[in-house]
Design a protein around this motif. Structure first.
Motif, PDB file in Angstrom:
ATOM      1  N   ILE A  85       0.839  -1.207   0.000  1.00  0.00           N
ATOM      2  CA  ILE A  85       0.000   0.000   0.000  1.00  0.00           C
ATOM      3  C   ILE A  85       0.868   1.248   0.000  1.00  0.00           C
ATOM      4  O   ILE A  85       0.614   2.212  -0.737  1.00  0.00           O
ATOM      5  CB  ILE A  85      -0.955  -0.005   1.221  1.00  0.00           C
ATOM      6  CG1 ILE A  85      -2.006  -1.101   1.041  1.00  0.00           C
ATOM      7  CG2 ILE A  85      -1.621   1.357   1.400  1.00  0.00           C
ATOM      8  CD1 ILE A  85      -2.952  -1.274   2.201  1.00  0.00           C
ATOM      9  N   HIS A  86       1.936   1.245   0.804  1.00  0.00           N
ATOM     10  CA  HIS A  86       2.841   2.390   0.885  1.00  0.00           C
ATOM     11  C   HIS A  86       3.455   2.688  -0.491  1.00  0.00           C
ATOM     12  O   HIS A  86       3.519   3.847  -0.922  1.00  0.00           O
ATOM     13  CB  HIS A  86       3.940   2.112   1.916  1.00  0.00           C
ATOM     14  CG  HIS A  86       4.853   3.281   2.163  1.00  0.00           C
ATOM     15  ND1 HIS A  86       4.416   4.460   2.726  1.00  0.00           N
ATOM     16  CD2 HIS A  86       6.183   3.448   1.907  1.00  0.00           C
ATOM     17  CE1 HIS A  86       5.428   5.304   2.812  1.00  0.00           C
ATOM     18  NE2 HIS A  86       6.513   4.714   2.320  1.00  0.00           N
ATOM     19  N   ARG A  87       3.876   1.627  -1.180  1.00  0.00           N
ATOM     20  CA  ARG A  87       4.452   1.823  -2.521  1.00  0.00           C
ATOM     21  C   ARG A  87       3.432   2.452  -3.472  1.00  0.00           C
ATOM     22  O   ARG A  87       3.766   3.312  -4.279  1.00  0.00           O
ATOM     23  CB  ARG A  87       4.938   0.472  -3.086  1.00  0.00           C
ATOM     24  CG  ARG A  87       6.257   0.001  -2.496  1.00  0.00           C
ATOM     25  CD  ARG A  87       6.848  -1.146  -3.302  1.00  0.00           C
ATOM     26  NE  ARG A  87       6.080  -2.369  -3.171  1.00  0.00           N
ATOM     27  CZ  ARG A  87       6.283  -3.273  -2.199  1.00  0.00           C
ATOM     28  NH1 ARG A  87       7.230  -3.077  -1.290  1.00  0.00           N
ATOM     29  NH2 ARG A  87       5.552  -4.373  -2.147  1.00  0.00           N
ATOM     30  N   ARG A  88       2.171   2.023  -3.347  1.00  0.00           N
ATOM     31  CA  ARG A  88       1.120   2.579  -4.227  1.00  0.00           C
ATOM     32  C   ARG A  88       0.858   4.047  -3.892  1.00  0.00           C
ATOM     33  O   ARG A  88       0.676   4.874  -4.795  1.00  0.00           O
ATOM     34  CB  ARG A  88      -0.172   1.759  -4.058  1.00  0.00           C
ATOM     35  CG  ARG A  88      -1.363   2.289  -4.850  1.00  0.00           C
ATOM     36  CD  ARG A  88      -1.130   2.206  -6.342  1.00  0.00           C
ATOM     37  NE  ARG A  88      -2.244   2.722  -7.117  1.00  0.00           N
ATOM     38  CZ  ARG A  88      -2.470   4.009  -7.351  1.00  0.00           C
ATOM     39  NH1 ARG A  88      -1.642   4.929  -6.869  1.00  0.00           N
ATOM     40  NH2 ARG A  88      -3.512   4.400  -8.066  1.00  0.00           N
ATOM     41  N   LEU A  89       0.885   4.404  -2.620  1.00  0.00           N
ATOM     42  CA  LEU A  89       0.625   5.794  -2.224  1.00  0.00           C
ATOM     43  C   LEU A  89       1.715   6.732  -2.722  1.00  0.00           C
ATOM     44  O   LEU A  89       1.443   7.890  -3.068  1.00  0.00           O
ATOM     45  CB  LEU A  89       0.504   5.903  -0.695  1.00  0.00           C
ATOM     46  CG  LEU A  89      -0.643   5.123  -0.023  1.00  0.00           C
ATOM     47  CD1 LEU A  89      -0.727   5.484   1.462  1.00  0.00           C
ATOM     48  CD2 LEU A  89      -1.976   5.396  -0.699  1.00  0.00           C
ATOM     49  N   LEU A  90       2.952   6.243  -2.765  1.00  0.00           N
ATOM     50  CA  LEU A  90       4.058   7.103  -3.201  1.00  0.00           C
ATOM     51  C   LEU A  90       3.905   7.526  -4.657  1.00  0.00           C
ATOM     52  O   LEU A  90       4.419   8.575  -5.064  1.00  0.00           O
ATOM     53  CB  LEU A  90       5.399   6.382  -2.994  1.00  0.00           C
ATOM     54  CG  LEU A  90       5.799   6.118  -1.532  1.00  0.00           C
ATOM     55  CD1 LEU A  90       7.141   5.399  -1.468  1.00  0.00           C
ATOM     56  CD2 LEU A  90       5.856   7.417  -0.725  1.00  0.00           C
ATOM     57  N   ARG A  91       3.160   6.729  -5.421  1.00  0.00           N
ATOM     58  CA  ARG A  91       2.963   7.090  -6.829  1.00  0.00           C
ATOM     59  C   ARG A  91       2.037   8.289  -6.989  1.00  0.00           C
ATOM     60  O   ARG A  91       1.926   8.857  -8.070  1.00  0.00           O
ATOM     61  CB  ARG A  91       2.365   5.899  -7.597  1.00  0.00           C
ATOM     62  CG  ARG A  91       3.333   4.746  -7.785  1.00  0.00           C
ATOM     63  CD  ARG A  91       2.688   3.681  -8.676  1.00  0.00           C
ATOM     64  NE  ARG A  91       2.920   2.353  -8.135  1.00  0.00           N
ATOM     65  CZ  ARG A  91       2.157   1.306  -8.352  1.00  0.00           C
ATOM     66  NH1 ARG A  91       1.080   1.433  -9.100  1.00  0.00           N
ATOM     67  NH2 ARG A  91       2.446   0.132  -7.834  1.00  0.00           N
TER      68      ARG A  91
END
Length: 717
Positions: free
Chosen positions: A245-251
């Motif tokens: 989820i964190h990786r997706r939010l950084l986008r």
């Protein structure tokens, strides 16, 4: 979304034509009931059944509500001066209420938040710098410019934190982000439950160390966990892969994420997104579990209501008890109560011989063929007593255990007091038990559907939604069977298409004052039964031995012309309806040809022919009759591999409960229903089915019996 588009979407979802949806909605808006539309407007709807019509009604109501909410959200955002063409387009294209609410979230009035306080302190520009500048030193230096006593920003750290709070809220309110996190949580999340105190014994012990994928969890476990949480026995949460989820939010950020943006993403998810998404996902789980529980209850209720009546039999109803004695009632084959009383064959009185003399005297006095025993407290002892008594009777008498769920609710109701003002509640209950055997539908409609004992976690679901669904089932069952207008109670008449409670009472009042109805036409004289009500109800009301033989059939009076012309063509008089000659001629009719000649729809003509083939038919008569018994079965009599016949009393997600003649029903687990994989127990059995079962285990201490519908061999000793 315009109405035509709405209808096209509904048609696509249900796999039917748009014209069918349009016709159904038009008919509903004209004030027609769903049973009436399904039975008498087949040409207009293309023969949609009740289930399809109710799905159309439900989806149309949702679509209408969605459209209204879209208009309201667009107005509210426009009033703030923040509505763009792009945002308007997104709102208009949304197909779910949740999508509309996600789009409205950034514009929804809020109480004070950390982000709103930061904006008041003038830190919005610093948040924009954070999104544009990759150099952290430059961002920190920029933050110094926002330190101000006047704005109550006392340090660089406070300024940076305020800017991050603004970005965290913006990230959490992004509709696409919320949609992705919600779907990711649904597809990959695990529901985890633990005991608040592992030392405490409870019925929830299987959930003390428990986890299951969110999207795979069956309804009965969801509702059980919810109840354990409400009772403060369990702690429940949803776990997900937070790194993904964190990786997706950084986008979401327009630049590579520096330390400040990394912290924004972490804070936004932990503090703002995760708690609300978990609530939403848990709500979605509960909603789906409730829908399944209600669906099971509704299906069970329908089959219970449609149990075949035991016609032409005088019945002795017995309501078992200990201290207060077993109340009994002799009920004629017409349902009329003839005599009531009480016997004391059970502890503590144990006046067995006196009770035996009373029952044998009743069997001598009345032509009683069946004794109906309620399955409540003291049922087992009462059954043993009755089984011993009927062995001494001068003729064959059988007994049956009747599910008495709701009988006490009925017996204490206003309706029961009106029906039997001189009886106490317990004696009314004995009458109800006898009548349940004689005509389950006519008796069970007097009881709140929630109280009939064929549900699963019915107290854990939306009571409003449950009541609506069960009322719909009762209406459907009553109209499917049809109602004898000269014998029906106000409770039964009140479920007939188009008839209100007051009109039902007026029908009975007119019947009591003037005498039995001789024709359907006479119902037009009933106060408040207007033209529309007459149109909706009359096809479902039957008049037996009336002036017009068509009045005992489901043929609507609006089709009498066609029925008369058909009979004339076949050279059949109305008095010959139901005869072998009539049946032979009807079976040879070329439906398409005659329908064209009589200017009649093919479905309507087909129904007319079916009604003429079997006038006065009760569809329940084609179902297997209930199992009658003459001797008692004890738990101790059972052994593994024993073959029995039983009646399905309740069907749940995990199997079916079967009455094999014991105090407690045995359980056939879903895995023991067939040698093939069973997805849903209702694919195999329904309430009321007579099934062959084999005993696979007996727990005498807990009074539980495990059964199998797969034949098992008895182990050799």
């Amino acid at each position: 979304m315009d109405q035509l588009k709405m209808m096209e979407i509904i048609a696509g979802a249900l796999g039917i034509e748009t014209r069918q949806v349009k016709a159904a909605i038009e008919l509903m808006e004209e004030g027609n009931t769903i049973p009436f539309i399904a039975r008498y407007r087949k040409e207009r709807t293309g023969e949609l059944d009740e289930e399809q019509l109710r799905s159309i009604e439900e989806r149309y109501q949702y679509a209408t509500q969605l459209n209204q909410r879209k208009e309201e959200v667009i107005r509210l955002i426009d009033e703030q001066g923040k509505l763009t063409d792009e945002l308007r387009q997104k709102i208009m294209e949304a197909v779910k209420l949740q999508e509309v609410e996600d789009l409205y979230l950034p514009y929804r009035p809020k109480r004070k938040t950390r982000a709103s306080i930061a904006r008041e302190k003038g830190l919005e520009p610093l948040a924009r710098i954070m999104l544009q500048v990759e150099d952290q030193d430059e961002i920190e230096q920029s933050a110094d410019e926002f330190v101000s006593e006047e704005n109550e920003v006392n340090s660089r750290e406070e300024a940076l934190q305020g800017a991050m709070d603004i970005l965290a809220e913006e990230l959490s309110e992004d509709a696409e982000i919320r949609k992705w996190v919600r779907e990711f949580t649904w597809k990959t999340g695990m529901l985890v439950s633990k005991a608040k105190d592992p030392e405490v014994r409870s019925v929830y012990e299987m959930y003390y160390e428990f986890s299951e994928p969110v999207h795979k969890m069956p309804s009965h476990r969801i509702l059980a966990v919810n109840r354990g949480e409400r009772e403060e026995i369990l702690k429940v949460k949803i776990t997900v892969d937070e790194e993904e989820i964190h990786r997706r939010l950084l986008r979401w950020f327009p630049i590579p994420a520096h330390d400040f943006l990394q912290a924004v993403a972490q804070d936004s998810y932990k503090r703002l997104i995760a708690p609300s998404i978990e609530i939403e996902v848990r709500a979605q789980m509960t909603e789906q579990a409730e829908e399944q529980a209600i669906r099971i209850f509704s299906e069970n209720l329908r089959h219970l209501l449609l149990q075949p009546p035991v016609r032409g039999k005088m019945v002795l109803g017995v309501d078992p008890a200990y201290r207060t004695g077993c109340k009994w009632a002799v009920v004629a084959d017409t349902g009329k109560m003839l005599e009531v009383g009480v016997i004391y064959p059970t502890p503590p009185q144990e006046k067995v011989e006196e009770a035996k003399r009373t029952v044998l005297a009743l069997l001598d006095k009345y032509p009683i063929e069946i004794i109906a025993i309620g399955n409540g407290t003291a049922s087992r002892e009462t059954e043993a007593f009755i089984a011993s008594v009927i062995k001494e009777a001068k003729r064959s008498v059988y007994y049956i255990i009747v599910n008495e769920a709701g009988a006490s609710v009925y017996s204490a109701s206003k309706l029961a007091k009106e029906e039997f003002p001189d009886l106490d509640a317990a004696r009314r209950s004995a009458v109800s038990i006898a009548r349940r055997l004689q005509d389950p539908l006519a008796e069970l409609v007097k009881i709140d559907p929630k109280s009939v004992g064929v549900g699963q976690y019915q107290h854990d679901v939306s009571q409003k939604r449950l009541s609506e669904s069960l009322t719909t089932v009762v209406e459907s069952a009553v109209n499917y069977v049809g109602v004898d207008v000269n014998t029906a109670s106000p409770a039964l008449l009140g479920y007939v298409s188009g008839i209100s409670a007051s009109v039902a009472k007026n029908i009975v009042k007119r019947r009591d004052e003037v005498g039995r109805f001789q024709s359907r036409e006479e119902l037009k004289e009933v106060p408040r039964l207007g033209a529309k009500t007459y149109e909706q109800c009359i096809g479902f009301l039957r008049i037996h031995d009336g002036v017009n033989p068509l009045d005992q059939t489901p043929i609507h009076p609006e089709s009498y012309r066609v029925a008369d012309q058909l009979l004339q063509r076949l050279e059949i008089t109305k008095e010959q309806i139901g005869s072998d000659e009539c049946k032979e001629k009807l079976k040879r009719v070329d439906v398409e040809k005659i329908a064209a000649e009589l200017d009649c729809g093919i479905p309507t003509l087909r129904d007319i022919i079916e009604a003429l083939l079997r006038p006065g038919r009760d569809p329940r008569d084609e179902l297997p009759k209930p199992l009658l018994r003459s001797d008692v079965l004890k738990l101790e009599d059972l052994h593994e591999g024993m073959h029995l016949q039983g009646t399905v009393r309740n069907v749940v997600d995990f199997g079916a409960f079967v009455d094999i003649g014991l105090k407690h029903d045995g359980l056939v687990h879903i895995s023991k229903m067939s040698e093939k994989f069973v997805r849903n127990p209702m694919d195999i059995v329904t309430v009321g089915d007579i099934v062959d079962v084999w005993v696979i285990n007996v727990d005498v201490e807990r009074e539980r019996v495990g059964l199998s519908m797969i034949p098992v061999k008895r182990e050799e000793s």
